[in-house]
Design a protein around this motif. Structure first.
Motif, short mmCIF file in Angstrom:
data_model
loop_
_atom_site.label_atom_id
_atom_site.label_comp_id
_atom_site.label_asym_id
_atom_site.label_seq_id
_atom_site.Cartn_x
_atom_site.Cartn_y
_atom_site.Cartn_z
N ILE A 1 0.82 -1.22 0.00
CA ILE A 1 0.00 0.00 0.00
C ILE A 1 0.85 1.26 0.00
CG2 ILE A 1 -1.97 -1.10 1.07
CD1 ILE A 1 -1.21 0.06 3.73
N GLY A 2 2.16 1.12 0.18
CA GLY A 2 3.04 2.29 0.05
C GLY A 2 3.06 2.83 -1.36
N ALA A 3 2.58 2.03 -2.32
CA ALA A 3 2.51 2.49 -3.71
C ALA A 3 1.46 3.57 -3.90
CB ALA A 3 2.20 1.30 -4.63
N SER A 4 0.63 3.80 -2.88
CA SER A 4 -0.43 4.81 -2.98
C SER A 4 0.11 6.19 -3.31
CB SER A 4 -1.19 4.86 -1.65
OG SER A 4 -0.31 5.06 -0.57
N PHE A 5 1.33 6.46 -2.89
CA PHE A 5 1.94 7.76 -3.17
C PHE A 5 1.96 8.06 -4.67
CE2 PHE A 5 5.91 9.79 -4.59
CZ PHE A 5 5.70 11.07 -4.11
N VAL A 6 2.32 7.05 -5.46
CA VAL A 6 2.44 7.25 -6.91
C VAL A 6 1.08 7.63 -7.51
CG1 VAL A 6 3.02 6.14 -9.11
CG2 VAL A 6 4.41 5.69 -7.07
N ILE A 7 0.03 6.96 -7.06
CA ILE A 7 -1.30 7.28 -7.58
C ILE A 7 -1.70 8.70 -7.20
CG2 ILE A 7 -3.68 6.48 -7.81
CD1 ILE A 7 -2.85 3.81 -6.62
N THR A 8 -1.39 9.08 -5.96
CA THR A 8 -1.71 10.43 -5.51
C THR A 8 -1.04 11.48 -6.40
OG1 THR A 8 -2.03 9.78 -3.21
CG2 THR A 8 -1.46 12.07 -3.60
N GLN A 9 0.26 11.29 -6.66
CA GLN A 9 0.99 12.25 -7.50
C GLN A 9 0.50 12.23 -8.94
OE1 GLN A 9 3.87 14.35 -5.69
NE2 GLN A 9 1.90 13.82 -4.82
N TYR A 10 0.20 11.05 -9.44
CA TYR A 10 -0.31 10.93 -10.81
C TYR A 10 -1.66 11.65 -10.94
CZ TYR A 10 -1.75 8.65 -15.19
OH TYR A 10 -2.15 8.41 -16.48
N HIS A 11 -2.57 11.35 -10.01
CA HIS A 11 -3.92 11.89 -10.12
C HIS A 11 -3.92 13.41 -9.97
CE1 HIS A 11 -8.26 10.21 -9.55
NE2 HIS A 11 -8.11 10.88 -10.66
N THR A 12 -3.10 13.93 -9.07
CA THR A 12 -3.01 15.38 -8.90
C THR A 12 -2.43 16.03 -10.15
OG1 THR A 12 -2.61 15.02 -6.54
CG2 THR A 12 -2.22 17.23 -7.38
N SER A 13 -1.43 15.38 -10.75
CA SER A 13 -0.77 15.95 -11.93
C SER A 13 -1.70 16.08 -13.12
CB SER A 13 0.45 15.10 -12.30
OG SER A 13 1.45 15.16 -11.31
N VAL A 14 -2.63 15.14 -13.27
CA VAL A 14 -3.53 15.22 -14.42
C VAL A 14 -4.70 16.16 -14.16
CG1 VAL A 14 -2.95 12.91 -15.24
CG2 VAL A 14 -4.91 13.21 -13.72
N MET A 15 -4.87 16.59 -12.91
CA MET A 15 -5.99 17.46 -12.57
C MET A 15 -5.61 18.94 -12.46
SD MET A 15 -8.89 15.89 -12.26
CE MET A 15 -9.58 14.24 -12.11
N PHE A 16 -4.30 19.26 -12.33
CA PHE A 16 -3.89 20.64 -12.10
C PHE A 16 -2.89 21.12 -13.14
CE2 PHE A 16 -5.71 19.33 -8.14
CZ PHE A 16 -6.35 20.47 -7.68
N ALA A 17 -3.01 22.41 -13.47
CA ALA A 17 -2.18 23.03 -14.49
C ALA A 17 -0.77 23.30 -13.97
CB ALA A 17 -2.83 24.34 -14.95
N PRO A 18 0.20 23.51 -14.88
CA PRO A 18 1.60 23.70 -14.48
C PRO A 18 1.86 24.84 -13.51
CG PRO A 18 1.47 23.22 -16.82
CD PRO A 18 0.06 23.40 -16.34
N ASN A 19 1.02 25.88 -13.53
CA ASN A 19 1.29 27.01 -12.64
C ASN A 19 1.08 26.69 -11.17
OD1 ASN A 19 -1.58 26.91 -13.14
ND2 ASN A 19 -1.74 28.94 -12.24
N VAL A 20 0.34 25.60 -10.87
CA VAL A 20 0.12 25.21 -9.47
C VAL A 20 0.45 23.74 -9.23
CG1 VAL A 20 -1.64 26.95 -9.00
CG2 VAL A 20 -2.33 24.73 -9.94
#
Length: 466
Positions: free
Chosen positions: A126-145
């Motif tokens: 379940i430590g792999a959850s970090f990767v999903i968190t970063q992936y999901h945030t990256s596809v939802m937010f623009a480069p300025n934030v």
């Protein structure tokens, strides 16, 4: 005010917005990561005084259990990044949360060293959850934030490591107080608490998030990341980029050290300063509590530097904070007075979290098509670092204090590797053009909002500002 979106990616972070898909994903991703981190390290504060005596574990077996738990995450993170690219982050997170709930609850049935080791291996996934968190945030937010968005979701999730150190001993004590189990077996019932909450969050994640702002990959196949005909696979393109491996090593220096300290700090304070299990857990909470703002600060500073110094400005900030982290660790290792040890630990934690935030402000720009693969490889670096630190402790026979001192030099040296991470003029130009486009978009929306606000809702008459 709701999050403003450009090409369906949010260009603002409004923590009170729960209606937009971007901000719902933001909140649920850090909550999910928090619970996974909580479950992942739920054994750490109970190992010395409760689990160890119950299962008659030796000192080496306790260290091996830690190595197993963080070591298996290396492979889980490599795989989960690829899985996000294929089936999407929504399904990936739900499946992982359900698996984690069964793994944490199932650990309560361990009765021998062998079964306990297997349970810690399962929990480590379940430590792999970090990767999903970063992936999901990256596809939802623009480069300025994107820097502060990634840093905040990861930082608030990492807080679970500190909270579990303070909370699990209290839960175990509560089990005893209510007469549900004897003290040495209280940990078994305690493990069911985080497991139940993980299942509940899995339901929320399935119901209230989507793979990307437009919807789910299964309904929008064109939104799914994929290599063009004749190109290398997304994973291979990430593997062949040396910058990915430099960030891998730098993340070993920051997140790897956080994992090691989170897993060993309670024992450190119990043995060196003769604190009780509960008191040591509260002290270690201060280390994790820095995630509330420190990791976000690292991402925020990187975003600000990028406006004037471009992508290479993000890398410079990363170098500064990792080197500072190494120096702070050296300072912490030399503290023999409890108050000074706690203060220096908090100072050290500040730079650890900032370095992690700065790292993942760079990751989304390395290879945008292979975001899952890059996130997975770099994230795995943290676990490789934690395993190596634990192996050194196990094989060298050093005390934790001496190990911290040696690791301070290692982390500072690793920080300078960031000077080798470079972006091409084309990458810099593309980032500048994208930033300019976002600024123009926001300026246009602000002008439209200002114009609308200058008239009242009833008759269009100009409003008078007082």
């Amino acid at each position: 005010m709701k999050s403003i979106t450009s090409t369906e990616k949010a260009t603002r972070i409004n923590l009170l917005d729960f209606s937009s898909i971007q901000m719902r994903t933001f909140h649920l991703s850090w909550i999910a990561f928090f619970l996974c981190f909580f479950g992942w390290f739920s054994h750490a504060p109970l190992l010395h005084s409760t689990i160890g005596p119950d299962l008659d574990l030796t000192k080496d077996q306790k260290t091996l259990a830690f190595i197993a738990s963080v070591g298996v995450t290396i492979f889980a993170r490599l795989g989960i990044g690829n899985l996000c690219d294929k089936i999407g982050p929504r399904k990936s997170y739900v499946y992982l949360l359900v698996f984690g709930a069964f793994a944490v609850a199932g650990s309560s049935f361990a009765t021998t060293w062998e079964t306990y080791l297997l349970s810690r291996l399962a929990i480590g996934v379940i430590g792999a959850s970090f990767v999903i968190t970063q992936y999901h945030t990256s596809v939802m937010f623009a480069p300025n934030v994107i820097g502060i968005a990634n840093a905040t979701t990861a930082g608030w999730g990492n807080l679970g490591g500190g909270v579990t150190n303070a909370t699990m001993p209290l839960i175990a004590s509560g089990v005893v107080a209510f007469g549900l189990a004897e003290a040495n077996e209280s940990w078994r019932i305690a493990m069911w608490i985080p497991a139940a909450i993980m299942l509940f969050v899995a339901f929320l994640y399935w119901k209230y998030t989507t793979d990307c702002p437009k919807g789910n990959y299964e309904d929008l196949p064109n939104e799914r990341p994929q290599a063009k005909k004749g190109e290398k696979s997304l994973f291979l393109s990430a593997v062949n980029d040396r910058r990915v491996w430099i960030l891998f090593l730098m993340y070993a220096g920051c997140f790897g050290m956080e994992l090691f300290v989170t897993g060993k700090a309670s024992t450190y304070y119990q043995t060196k300063f003769s604190l009780s299990q509960e008191a040591a857990g509260v002290v270690v909470l201060f280390f994790g509590a820095m995630n509330l703002f420190a990791r976000s600060t690292g991402g925020w500073i990187a975003d600000k530097f990028a406006k004037n110094s471009g992508l290479n400005g993000r890398v410079k900030i990363l170098v500064y904070v990792v080197v500072a982290e190494g120096i702070a660790l050296l300072l912490f290792s030399q503290m023999d007075v409890l108050g000074f040890a706690i203060a220096s630990m908090v100072f050290f934690s500040l730079f650890v979290q900032m370095a992690e935030g700065a790292t993942y402000s760079v990751v989304p720009f390395i290879n945008r098509k292979a975001l899952g693969a890059v996130s997975g490889i770099v994230g795995a670096g943290g676990n490789v670092g934690a395993v190596l630190y634990a192996q050194y402790l196990l094989r060298s026979g050093s005390s934790l204090q001496d190990a911290f001192f040696a690791f301070g030099f290692v982390v500072a040296a690793v920080g300078f590797l960031g000077l080798l991470v470079k972006f091409s003029p084309e990458d810099e130009a593309a980032a500048v053009a994208e930033q300019k486009k976002l600024e123009e978009f926001e300026a246009k929306l602000r002008a439209e909002e200002k114009e609308r606000n200058s008239y009242n809702d009833n008759d269009g008459a100009p409003q008078v500002a007082i």
